[in-house]
Scaffold this motif. Structure first.
Motif, PDB file in Angstrom:
ATOM      1  N   GLU A  81     -55.079   6.474  -5.768  1.00  0.00           N
ATOM      2  CA  GLU A  81     -55.900   6.037  -6.898  1.00  0.00           C
ATOM      3  C   GLU A  81     -55.370   6.506  -8.249  1.00  0.00           C
ATOM      4  O   GLU A  81     -55.895   6.113  -9.290  1.00  0.00           O
ATOM      5  CB  GLU A  81     -57.337   6.550  -6.718  1.00  0.00           C
ATOM      6  CG  GLU A  81     -58.126   5.774  -5.677  1.00  0.00           C
ATOM      7  CD  GLU A  81     -58.339   4.311  -6.086  1.00  0.00           C
ATOM      8  OE1 GLU A  81     -59.172   4.064  -6.970  1.00  0.00           O
ATOM      9  OE2 GLU A  81     -57.653   3.434  -5.545  1.00  0.00           O
ATOM     10  N   ALA A  82     -54.356   7.355  -8.252  1.00  0.00           N
ATOM     11  CA  ALA A  82     -53.836   7.904  -9.510  1.00  0.00           C
ATOM     12  C   ALA A  82     -53.412   6.774 -10.441  1.00  0.00           C
ATOM     13  O   ALA A  82     -52.930   5.725 -10.003  1.00  0.00           O
ATOM     14  CB  ALA A  82     -52.654   8.830  -9.227  1.00  0.00           C
ATOM     15  N   LYS A  83     -53.601   6.992 -11.711  1.00  0.00           N
ATOM     16  CA  LYS A  83     -53.275   5.952 -12.698  1.00  0.00           C
ATOM     17  C   LYS A  83     -51.758   5.799 -12.870  1.00  0.00           C
ATOM     18  O   LYS A  83     -51.292   4.846 -13.473  1.00  0.00           O
ATOM     19  CB  LYS A  83     -53.889   6.314 -14.053  1.00  0.00           C
ATOM     20  CG  LYS A  83     -55.408   6.293 -14.020  1.00  0.00           C
ATOM     21  CD  LYS A  83     -55.956   4.863 -14.146  1.00  0.00           C
ATOM     22  CE  LYS A  83     -57.459   4.823 -14.079  1.00  0.00           C
ATOM     23  NZ  LYS A  83     -57.993   4.422 -12.780  1.00  0.00           N
ATOM     24  N   GLU A  84     -51.006   6.745 -12.312  1.00  0.00           N
ATOM     25  CA  GLU A  84     -49.544   6.680 -12.446  1.00  0.00           C
ATOM     26  C   GLU A  84     -48.990   5.541 -11.593  1.00  0.00           C
ATOM     27  O   GLU A  84     -49.724   4.826 -10.929  1.00  0.00           O
ATOM     28  CB  GLU A  84     -48.933   8.010 -11.989  1.00  0.00           C
ATOM     29  CG  GLU A  84     -49.436   9.218 -12.743  1.00  0.00           C
ATOM     30  CD  GLU A  84     -49.197  10.483 -11.946  1.00  0.00           C
ATOM     31  OE1 GLU A  84     -48.035  10.870 -11.830  1.00  0.00           O
ATOM     32  OE2 GLU A  84     -50.166  11.045 -11.441  1.00  0.00           O
ATOM     33  N   ASN A 114     -56.291  -3.053  -1.574  1.00  0.00           N
ATOM     34  CA  ASN A 114     -55.528  -1.801  -1.668  1.00  0.00           C
ATOM     35  C   ASN A 114     -55.167  -1.340  -0.255  1.00  0.00           C
ATOM     36  O   ASN A 114     -55.955  -0.657   0.415  1.00  0.00           O
ATOM     37  CB  ASN A 114     -56.374  -0.746  -2.378  1.00  0.00           C
ATOM     38  CG  ASN A 114     -55.615   0.539  -2.653  1.00  0.00           C
ATOM     39  OD1 ASN A 114     -54.702   0.892  -1.906  1.00  0.00           O
ATOM     40  ND2 ASN A 114     -55.992   1.230  -3.712  1.00  0.00           N
TER      41      ASN A 114
END
Ligand code: SF4
Ligand code: MG
Length: 288
Positions: free
Chosen positions: A254-257, A171
């Motif tokens: 880290e957002a799931k979007e 990441n």
């Protein structure tokens, strides 16, 4: 090349940028990248940023490693240094420390940056070397014909992962934020105007600025980081995102979007050059 992978709108946008009169910053060398490669947006964005910031080509050094993206110094009319694989940041650091008046931009791809070169990133970030690092991430080794890279997605099929890739991708944004790079942003080659704005903003930042650029490899990736997928697969950072808040920046990564475009984090703190001058001053010496 499969024509549907080369979006017409991208060529139209690049033509608009080219019409903005920044051709002095282009070299006479014709880029050897595949038609439709995201790296064309890099050339237009970078030259537009130099033009907009009024930076003279003779006061600019572009440093690259090895890979398709690292051919970049040949195509711009600045000083250039095509270094060894993964050694972009140490060379760029040395150039900047030797002559602080220069604008130094390091350029590379995901393989060069996050495999063999990854060990240099934490140190450039923590020392806040006053350079800009542009990493064009296509999730693949393009120059060597399409092997999996440290940012390839799980399940991605390549010559080195013929069944699929089982490795968790690195990441990059979280890595840069963790080591507290003082400017961290993300752009997409399919939005070249925004990319040009982001390159200019990264270069205007005093300190280590890291711009992550999502950039399709149209020749070796037909399924994953394609224009078709990224056009609908990215979002803008929320308008109320606080770029001075490190934890908020990490939460956006880290957002799931979908991956967000924009400036995640920015802070002002002494650069490596500042710290060295201060150290010399405290020791009673005189900085050059
Ligand atoms: Fe671009 Fe991929 Fe061609 Fe390399 S192989 S120039 S990354 S499209
Ligand atoms: Mg790559």
């Amino acid at each position: 090349m499969n024509e549907h992978l080369k979006p017409v709108y991208l060529e139209e946008k690049l033509d608009e940028i080219r019409a903005d009169g920044h051709q002095d910053y282009r070299s006479k060398a014709i880029p050897t990248w595949c038609p439709g490669c995201g790296y064309y947006s890099m050339t237009e964005g970078f030259t537009m940023a130099l033009n907009r910031l009024g930076i003279e080509p003779e006061n600019t050094v572009v440093v690259s490693g090895i890979g398709c993206a690292s051919r970049f110094p040949f195509f711009v009319n600045t000083y250039g240094f095509h270094t060894l694989h993964g050694r972009t940041l140490p060379v760029a650091t040395g150039i900047k420390q030797a002559n602080d008046a220069l604008t130094v931009v390091a350029v590379g791809g995901d393989g060069d940056a996050f495999a063999i070169g990854a060990g240099h990133i934490p140190h450039a970030a923590r020392r806040n070397v006053d350079i800009t690092y542009l990493v064009f991430d296509n999730g693949i080794y393009g120059l060597t014909k399409g092997q999996a890279s440290p940012t390839s997605a799980v399940g991605f099929k390549t010559p080195t992962t013929p069944y699929d890739n089982c490795d968790q991708p690195l990441n990059p944004l979280m890595m840069l934020l963790s080591y507290r790079a003082s400017w961290v942003g993300q752009a997409y080659a399919g939005r070249p105007h925004h990319l040009a704005d982001m390159i200019a903003e990264a270069m205007a930042h005093r300190g280590f600025s890291y711009l992550h650029i999502l950039s399709p490899c149209v020749t070796f990736d037909k399924t994953d980081m394609t224009y078709a997928n990224l056009d609908v697969g990215v979002r803008d950072l929320p308008g109320d995102h606080d770029r001075t808040d490190l934890l908020a920046a990490m939460a956006q990564v880290e957002a799931k979007e979908a991956p967000a475009l924009g400036v995640f984090f920015e802070e002002g703190r002494p650069t490596l050059g500042d710290a060295m001058i201060e150290t010399i001053r405290r020791a009673g010496g005189q900085a050059a």
